[in-house]
Design a protein around this motif. Structure first.
Motif, mmCIF file in Angstrom:
data_model
loop_
_atom_site.group_PDB
_atom_site.id
_atom_site.type_symbol
_atom_site.label_atom_id
_atom_site.label_comp_id
_atom_site.label_asym_id
_atom_site.label_seq_id
_atom_site.Cartn_x
_atom_site.Cartn_y
_atom_site.Cartn_z
ATOM 1 N N PRO A 118 -7.732 7.528 10.664
ATOM 2 C CA PRO A 118 -7.816 7.522 12.134
ATOM 3 C C PRO A 118 -7.223 6.278 12.782
ATOM 4 O O PRO A 118 -7.055 6.246 13.996
ATOM 5 C CB PRO A 118 -9.314 7.608 12.393
ATOM 6 N N ILE A 119 -6.919 5.262 11.977
ATOM 7 C CA ILE A 119 -6.402 4.004 12.516
ATOM 8 C C ILE A 119 -4.913 3.896 12.209
ATOM 9 O O ILE A 119 -4.530 3.661 11.054
ATOM 10 C CB ILE A 119 -7.136 2.788 11.918
ATOM 11 N N PRO A 120 -4.046 4.080 13.185
ATOM 12 C CA PRO A 120 -2.605 4.020 12.928
ATOM 13 C C PRO A 120 -2.183 2.678 12.339
ATOM 14 O O PRO A 120 -2.682 1.621 12.741
ATOM 15 C CB PRO A 120 -1.990 4.220 14.322
ATOM 16 N N GLY A 121 -1.280 2.746 11.361
ATOM 17 C CA GLY A 121 -0.709 1.532 10.807
ATOM 18 C C GLY A 121 -1.382 0.992 9.570
ATOM 19 O O GLY A 121 -0.864 0.070 8.937
ATOM 20 N N VAL A 122 -2.541 1.548 9.203
ATOM 21 C CA VAL A 122 -3.214 1.058 8.000
ATOM 22 C C VAL A 122 -2.485 1.543 6.752
ATOM 23 O O VAL A 122 -2.193 0.780 5.840
ATOM 24 C CB VAL A 122 -4.693 1.504 7.966
ATOM 25 N N LEU A 123 -2.200 2.840 6.709
ATOM 26 C CA LEU A 123 -1.494 3.438 5.583
ATOM 27 C C LEU A 123 -0.152 3.993 6.028
ATOM 28 O O LEU A 123 0.010 4.407 7.179
ATOM 29 C CB LEU A 123 -2.327 4.575 4.970
ATOM 30 N N GLU A 124 0.792 4.033 5.124
ATOM 31 C CA GLU A 124 2.078 4.673 5.375
ATOM 32 C C GLU A 124 2.631 5.191 4.061
ATOM 33 O O GLU A 124 2.202 4.761 2.977
ATOM 34 C CB GLU A 124 3.066 3.690 6.016
ATOM 35 N N MET A 125 3.560 6.124 4.139
ATOM 36 C CA MET A 125 4.189 6.650 2.945
ATOM 37 C C MET A 125 5.355 5.744 2.552
ATOM 38 O O MET A 125 6.212 5.416 3.386
ATOM 39 C CB MET A 125 4.677 8.076 3.176
ATOM 40 N N GLY A 126 5.398 5.329 1.296
ATOM 41 C CA GLY A 126 6.476 4.483 0.810
ATOM 42 C C GLY A 126 7.717 5.283 0.451
ATOM 43 O O GLY A 126 7.694 6.519 0.414
ATOM 44 N N GLU A 127 8.797 4.587 0.188
ATOM 45 C CA GLU A 127 10.048 5.248 -0.172
ATOM 46 C C GLU A 127 9.928 6.027 -1.476
ATOM 47 O O GLU A 127 10.673 6.980 -1.712
ATOM 48 C CB GLU A 127 11.171 4.213 -0.276
ATOM 49 N N ASP A 128 8.979 5.648 -2.321
ATOM 50 C CA ASP A 128 8.782 6.353 -3.585
ATOM 51 C C ASP A 128 7.903 7.594 -3.439
ATOM 52 O O ASP A 128 7.608 8.286 -4.420
ATOM 53 C CB ASP A 128 8.177 5.414 -4.626
ATOM 54 N N GLY A 129 7.476 7.888 -2.213
ATOM 55 C CA GLY A 129 6.653 9.065 -1.969
ATOM 56 C C GLY A 129 5.173 8.839 -2.104
ATOM 57 O O GLY A 129 4.371 9.723 -1.809
#
Length: 325
Positions: free
Chosen positions: A24-35
């Motif tokens: 629910p908190i934008p910016g905490v997690l993201e998808m990396g280039e490795d998927g």
């Protein structure tokens, strides 16, 4: 700021991206280039476990570290408890109401602590809880004080005015992801229609059994079957015949429907529970709840005593049902 460590097990991960989508908190997690998902910024994390809870492989874990495992309020002078005669009165009302209505669970005293108010002398949990989890523990006998860093549900902290509203909650995006509503328009309407307190206006929530409260409660929440909630309504109507207008939706059950609405309107309100309340606690499918302003307790106790003399036993004995021979 509380600290949380998010760990990821790539051997279990299937690269579905649900953890990133549901956070629910934008910016905490993201998808990396490795998927694989990666931690972009752990500082805003509130430890709500929504990412790990929605991971189909349980490839993520969220653990408290640093300040999150300590009590920043430990050295603060706590508020004086209510007078003993007031506490005894609450205990007497609890005993009478539970006996008259045959309630299994203790009524829960709920207090929202103002931003400039000293904290009551009550234990702060060592692990994060949702407000509904604290409520279910309180009906069993626990007293729990939770500043925002001990709340694991950002919905609850924003509704109670302890924090701002995270973007995915404000837009309703998270509710669409959970498949609770059909689209963003429906989600946005649900969010817009629910009451919230001004951000930073409250500093903590405090819940306890009514008989043990150390603070005059803002609202008292009862747990019971639909039949018991009927008698609770009738106890408030016994002397004047008043009917009630209840507002319930299945969203934000404990925080909005059981607490904020009775507090805002000085009227009782029923709630059936909600997705989070039922998914995160042991509450059974035959249970529901009612929040009542504390000022109604004398009438509830007196009305319940009168109903227990005849109406309740007659109804439960099915006096209008002919004997089956």
């Amino acid at each position: 700021m509380a600290d949380y460590q998010i760990t990821h097990n790539p051997d279990a991960c299937v690269k579905c991206g649900l953890c990133v989508a549901f956070c629910p908190i934008p910016g905490v997690l993201e998808m990396g280039e490795d998927g694989f998902p990666r931690v972009a910024d752990a500082d805003p994390c509130v430890g709500c476990q929504t990412c790990s809870g929605n991971c189909p492989q349980r490839a993520l874990a969220v653990e408290a570290t640093g300040d999150a495992v300590f009590d920043p309020a430990a050295g603060e002078e706590r508020a004086e408890p209510i007078p003993e005669d007031e506490r005894q009165q609450y205990a007497q009302w609890q005993k009478e109401i539970m006996a008259s209505l045959d309630l299994r669970w203790q009524p829960v005293a709920v207090s929202l602590i103002d931003a400039d108010e000293p904290l009551p002398d009550a234990p702060i949990p060592t692990e994060n809880l949702r407000f509904c989890q604290a409520m279910m523990a309180a009906r069993r006998g626990a007293s729990i004080l939770m500043p925002p860093y001990r709340h694991s549900c950002p919905d609850g902290t924003s509704i109670f005015g302890m924090t701002g509203v995270p973007e995915k909650l404000a837009t309703g995006e998270i509710y669409v992801l959970f498949h609770k509503v059909v689209d963003a328009e429906a989600a946005a309407r649900m969010v817009a229609e629910r009451p919230t307190l001004p951000p930073k206006s409250k500093r903590a929530t405090y819940v306890s059994p009514l008989s043990k409260t150390v603070r005059t409660p803002d609202v008292v929440v009862f747990t019971g079957t639909p039949e018991q909630m009927m008698w609770l309504c009738m106890s408030m109507s016994y002397f004047d015949g008043h009917r009630f207008d209840f507002h319930a939706s299945g969203f934000n059950s404990m925080c909005v429907e059981a607490v904020l609405l009775p507090l805002a309107h000085d009227e009782p309100n029923i709630t059936f529970g909600c997705y989070g309340c039922r998914a995160a606690t042991d509450v059974s499918e035959d249970m529901m709840f009612m929040g009542v302003p504390t000022s109604r307790l004398p009438i509830i106790a007196e009305g319940a005593r009168e109903l227990a003399k005849k109406a309740i036993p007659d109804s439960r004995n099915k006096i209008y049902v002919e004997p089956i021979m």
